[in-house]
Design a protein around this motif. Structure first.
Motif, PDB file in Angstrom:
ATOM      1  N   ARG A  80       0.666  -1.290  -0.001  1.00 46.08           N
ATOM      2  CA  ARG A  80      -0.019  -0.032  -0.119  1.00 46.08           C
ATOM      3  C   ARG A  80       0.762   1.218   0.018  1.00 46.08           C
ATOM      4  NH1 ARG A  80      -3.373  -3.058   3.299  1.00 46.08           N
ATOM      5  NH2 ARG A  80      -2.356  -2.339   5.277  1.00 46.08           N
ATOM      6  N   TRP A  81       1.770   1.270   0.931  1.00 46.66           N
ATOM      7  CA  TRP A  81       2.845   2.563   1.070  1.00 46.66           C
ATOM      8  C   TRP A  81       3.530   2.712  -0.482  1.00 46.66           C
ATOM      9  CZ3 TRP A  81       1.392   5.777   4.446  1.00 46.66           C
ATOM     10  CH2 TRP A  81       0.944   5.506   5.674  1.00 46.66           C
ATOM     11  N   TRP A  82       3.963   1.583  -0.903  1.00 45.92           N
ATOM     12  CA  TRP A  82       4.663   1.620  -2.051  1.00 45.92           C
ATOM     13  C   TRP A  82       3.731   2.270  -3.336  1.00 45.92           C
ATOM     14  CZ3 TRP A  82       8.977   2.895  -3.929  1.00 45.92           C
ATOM     15  CH2 TRP A  82       9.582   2.449  -5.379  1.00 45.92           C
ATOM     16  N   ASN A  83       2.738   1.712  -3.431  1.00 36.97           N
ATOM     17  CA  ASN A  83       1.800   2.153  -4.260  1.00 36.97           C
ATOM     18  C   ASN A  83       1.482   3.555  -4.166  1.00 36.97           C
ATOM     19  OD1 ASN A  83       1.322  -0.177  -5.882  1.00 36.97           O
ATOM     20  ND2 ASN A  83      -0.270  -0.726  -4.624  1.00 36.97           N
ATOM     21  N   MET A  84       1.238   4.051  -3.001  1.00 35.98           N
ATOM     22  CA  MET A  84       1.221   5.638  -2.637  1.00 35.98           C
ATOM     23  C   MET A  84       2.369   6.474  -3.058  1.00 35.98           C
ATOM     24  SD  MET A  84      -0.679   5.066   1.025  1.00 35.98           S
ATOM     25  CE  MET A  84      -0.736   6.874   1.295  1.00 35.98           C
ATOM     26  N   ALA A  85       3.529   5.842  -2.641  1.00 33.26           N
ATOM     27  CA  ALA A  85       4.948   6.384  -3.245  1.00 33.26           C
ATOM     28  C   ALA A  85       4.504   6.689  -4.842  1.00 33.26           C
ATOM     29  CB  ALA A  85       5.971   5.826  -2.846  1.00 33.26           C
ATOM     30  N   LEU A  86       4.480   5.509  -5.324  1.00 32.80           N
ATOM     31  CA  LEU A  86       4.384   5.580  -6.952  1.00 32.80           C
ATOM     32  C   LEU A  86       3.503   6.405  -7.467  1.00 32.80           C
ATOM     33  CD1 LEU A  86       4.726   1.832  -7.906  1.00 32.80           C
ATOM     34  CD2 LEU A  86       6.380   3.429  -8.085  1.00 32.80           C
TER      35      LEU A  86
ATOM     36  N   ARG B 206       8.406  13.043 -10.099  1.00 31.38           N
ATOM     37  CA  ARG B 206       9.734  12.560  -9.617  1.00 31.38           C
ATOM     38  C   ARG B 206      10.205  11.223  -9.992  1.00 31.38           C
ATOM     39  NH1 ARG B 206      11.811  15.700  -5.097  1.00 31.38           N
ATOM     40  NH2 ARG B 206      10.777  17.464  -4.722  1.00 31.38           N
ATOM     41  N   THR B 207      11.372  10.766 -10.079  1.00 29.38           N
ATOM     42  CA  THR B 207      11.557   9.545 -10.251  1.00 29.38           C
ATOM     43  C   THR B 207      11.272   8.431  -8.933  1.00 29.38           C
ATOM     44  OG1 THR B 207      13.239  10.346 -11.682  1.00 29.38           O
ATOM     45  CG2 THR B 207      13.363   8.144 -11.000  1.00 29.38           C
ATOM     46  N   PRO B 208      10.690   7.446  -8.826  1.00 31.09           N
ATOM     47  CA  PRO B 208      10.391   6.640  -7.864  1.00 31.09           C
ATOM     48  C   PRO B 208      11.465   5.617  -7.586  1.00 31.09           C
ATOM     49  CG  PRO B 208       9.296   5.787  -9.728  1.00 31.09           C
ATOM     50  CD  PRO B 208       9.535   7.079 -10.237  1.00 31.09           C
ATOM     51  N   LEU B 209      12.316   5.159  -8.650  1.00 33.47           N
ATOM     52  CA  LEU B 209      12.989   4.084  -8.387  1.00 33.47           C
ATOM     53  C   LEU B 209      14.540   4.459  -9.249  1.00 33.47           C
ATOM     54  CD1 LEU B 209      13.319   1.350  -7.058  1.00 33.47           C
ATOM     55  CD2 LEU B 209      12.744   0.412  -9.061  1.00 33.47           C
TER      56      LEU B 209
ATOM     57  N   LEU C 214       8.422   4.342   5.187  1.00 25.83           N
ATOM     58  CA  LEU C 214       9.905   4.485   4.702  1.00 25.83           C
ATOM     59  C   LEU C 214      10.508   3.333   4.594  1.00 25.83           C
ATOM     60  CD1 LEU C 214      12.383   6.171   4.294  1.00 25.83           C
ATOM     61  CD2 LEU C 214      12.913   6.567   6.657  1.00 25.83           C
ATOM     62  N   SER C 215      10.370   2.199   5.461  1.00 26.25           N
ATOM     63  CA  SER C 215      10.679   0.794   5.445  1.00 26.25           C
ATOM     64  C   SER C 215      10.236   0.272   4.214  1.00 26.25           C
ATOM     65  CB  SER C 215      10.324   0.188   6.468  1.00 26.25           C
ATOM     66  OG  SER C 215      10.692   0.603   7.809  1.00 26.25           O
ATOM     67  N   ALA C 216       9.007   0.485   3.770  1.00 25.33           N
ATOM     68  CA  ALA C 216       8.402   0.001   2.657  1.00 25.33           C
ATOM     69  C   ALA C 216       9.085   0.426   1.253  1.00 25.33           C
ATOM     70  CB  ALA C 216       7.192   0.420   2.391  1.00 25.33           C
ATOM     71  N   ILE C 217       9.367   1.672   1.370  1.00 17.68           N
ATOM     72  CA  ILE C 217      10.239   2.442   0.186  1.00 17.68           C
ATOM     73  C   ILE C 217      11.743   1.716   0.018  1.00 17.68           C
ATOM     74  CG2 ILE C 217      11.515   4.733  -0.680  1.00 17.68           C
ATOM     75  CD1 ILE C 217       8.944   5.928   0.366  1.00 17.68           C
ATOM     76  N   ARG C 218      12.536   1.538   1.159  1.00 16.14           N
ATOM     77  CA  ARG C 218      13.759   1.103   1.094  1.00 16.14           C
ATOM     78  C   ARG C 218      13.623  -0.522   0.938  1.00 16.14           C
ATOM     79  NH1 ARG C 218      18.070   3.548   3.369  1.00 16.14           N
ATOM     80  NH2 ARG C 218      18.741   1.792   4.369  1.00 16.14           N
ATOM     81  N   THR C 219      12.439  -1.164   1.293  1.00 13.29           N
ATOM     82  CA  THR C 219      12.475  -2.627   0.887  1.00 13.29           C
ATOM     83  C   THR C 219      12.349  -2.923  -0.532  1.00 13.29           C
ATOM     84  OG1 THR C 219      11.553  -3.377   3.259  1.00 13.29           O
ATOM     85  CG2 THR C 219      11.136  -4.670   1.232  1.00 13.29           C
ATOM     86  N   ALA C 220      11.442  -2.092  -0.987  1.00  8.58           N
ATOM     87  CA  ALA C 220      11.286  -1.975  -2.563  1.00  8.58           C
ATOM     88  C   ALA C 220      12.554  -1.755  -3.237  1.00  8.58           C
ATOM     89  CB  ALA C 220      10.234  -0.869  -3.082  1.00  8.58           C
ATOM     90  N   HIS C 221      13.381  -0.778  -2.824  1.00 13.26           N
ATOM     91  CA  HIS C 221      14.596  -0.367  -3.517  1.00 13.26           C
ATOM     92  C   HIS C 221      15.563  -1.785  -3.270  1.00 13.26           C
ATOM     93  CE1 HIS C 221      13.275   3.625  -3.967  1.00 13.26           C
ATOM     94  NE2 HIS C 221      14.512   3.913  -4.402  1.00 13.26           N
ATOM     95  N   PHE C 222      15.471  -2.255  -2.116  1.00 20.35           N
ATOM     96  CA  PHE C 222      16.520  -3.674  -1.699  1.00 20.35           C
ATOM     97  C   PHE C 222      16.171  -4.650  -2.916  1.00 20.35           C
ATOM     98  CE2 PHE C 222      16.920  -7.766   0.012  1.00 20.35           C
ATOM     99  CZ  PHE C 222      18.315  -7.712   0.198  1.00 20.35           C
ATOM    100  N   ARG C 223      14.972  -4.900  -3.073  1.00 17.49           N
ATOM    101  CA  ARG C 223      14.270  -5.996  -4.055  1.00 17.49           C
ATOM    102  C   ARG C 223      14.651  -5.619  -5.611  1.00 17.49           C
ATOM    103  NH1 ARG C 223       8.630  -8.044  -1.628  1.00 17.49           N
ATOM    104  NH2 ARG C 223       9.476  -8.713   0.462  1.00 17.49           N
TER     105      ARG C 223
END
Length: 356
Positions: free
Chosen positions: A58-64, A72-75, A110-119
């Protein structure tokens, strides 16, 4: 300003590859070393708890969506972009609660965003120092406004007795409810752990009720452990009698294996297993029926909080409480239940003769 959750949040594994693009088993040999199969990717996604995975999605979709709206660039995100997004959330209203997002929610975002980047292969990104400073400011602002955390009311022994008095032990549902209460208190259990207990995992002896917990939040490798509950939780409370009575009631309906906590209809028919949410609903309903003070704050989590509170009053060392309740050795959560007792017992204004 309102931030809208995605109607159908997708798992991060579907949004961001798990450190590699998923391909079929027929990929060319030269590419296979850089790919994982669908089955392996599925197992990797399951390494994160389902509830956490959904929340992260949910958080990642909101960030996207926010990045697209802001151009802005999400990734990968820059430190400035993630700080701006967290600041945006700080000033936004949650559509679920109708209130501003809490600092804990911002931490999870913030954890969701960093997890998405790690993956996606961007380990250690984005830099989050500025974003964390914004979360710190959010906590400070709320403290100045007089906000206090809303915590579940601990179900201590006195409260436990009142809740048990609302359980009709002539009915199977009443016996089940009583079992929920004593097991939740005795295990210092998470409601998800209670809902997952099976009949085969429960043993009642002359002195103990032993429950095998195969996996917990702090046992992600699923080594499992036996948790021993003294039958005499208190002189007037025999956990063994309560649990055995419920087991016998299930057996009378032909249920001798599988999930322990089951739905029971108004006619006494036994149904499928209960969810963690159903366990919580039962505790909340019993609290209202018992006319407890602050009944709205009495939840299944209160069972997990009550036993450590009582144990601290008796002077049980924190490491033993944390081990029994399956808290991480580094967790500060258990201290929120122990510190009030410690403060009272070691209050510097108490006469020496009144100290434990």
């Amino acid at each position: 300003m309102t931030v809208s959750d995605a109607d159908e949040p997708r798992l991060i594994g579907e949004l961001v590859p798990l450190e590699a693009e998923l391909v079929s088993e027929q990929a060319p040999d030269g590419d296979r070393d850089q790919h994982v199969s669908d089955a392996t990717a599925s197992d990797l996604r399951r390494a994160t708890a389902a509830n956490t995975e959904r929340a992260y999605a949910r958080w990642w979709n909101m960030a996207l969506a926010w990045c697209e709206q802001e151009g802005r660039t999400p990734l990968p995100m820059t430190a400035q972009t993630v700080a701006e997004f967290i600041g945006h959330l700080k000033r936004s209203i949650s559509p679920t609660t109708g209130k501003p997002y809490s600092p804990a929610s911002l931490d999870q975002a913030l954890s969701a965003i960093r997890t998405a980047h790690f993956r996606a292969g961007f380990e250690g990104q984005p830099q989050s120092r500025a974003a964390r400073d914004i979360i710190k400011v959010h906590r400070q602002d709320r403290a100045r406004e007089g906000w206090r955390p809303r915590r579940a009311k601990p179900v201590t022994l006195d409260v436990l007795r009142l809740l048990l008095s609302q359980c009709d032990t002539d009915s199977l549902s009443g016996r089940r409810n009583a079992a929920i209460l004593v097991l939740g208190y005795g295990l210092m259990g998470r409601r998800s752990e209670l809902a997952a207990v099976t009949i085969e995992q429960v043993t009642v002896t002359d002195e103990w009720v032993t429950v095998f917990i195969p996996i917990s939040k702090t046992d992600t490798n699923a080594r499992g452990e036996d948790v021993d509950i003294p039958r005499a939780i208190a002189p007037d409370l025999d956990a063994g009698v309560i649990v055995r009575s419920y087991l016998e009631g299930l057996a009378e309906h032909g249920v001798t294996a599988g999930p322990l906590l089951r739905r029971v209809d108004v006619w006494g028919n036994v149904g499928p297993s209960m969810t963690a949410a159903s366990v919580n609903d039962i505790v909340k309903r019993l609290a209202k029926e018992a006319n407890l003070t602050a009944a709205e704050r009495t939840t299944a989590h209160g069972l997990r909080a009550g036993a450590p509170t009582d144990a601290a009053e008796r002077g049980v060392p924190v490491p033993f409480i944390a081990e029994h309740g399956r808290w991480s050795k580094n967790s500060t959560q258990v201290l929120t239940y122990v510190r009030p007792a410690d403060r009272r017992r070691n209050n510097p204004l108490l006469p020496r003769d009144n100290r434990a």
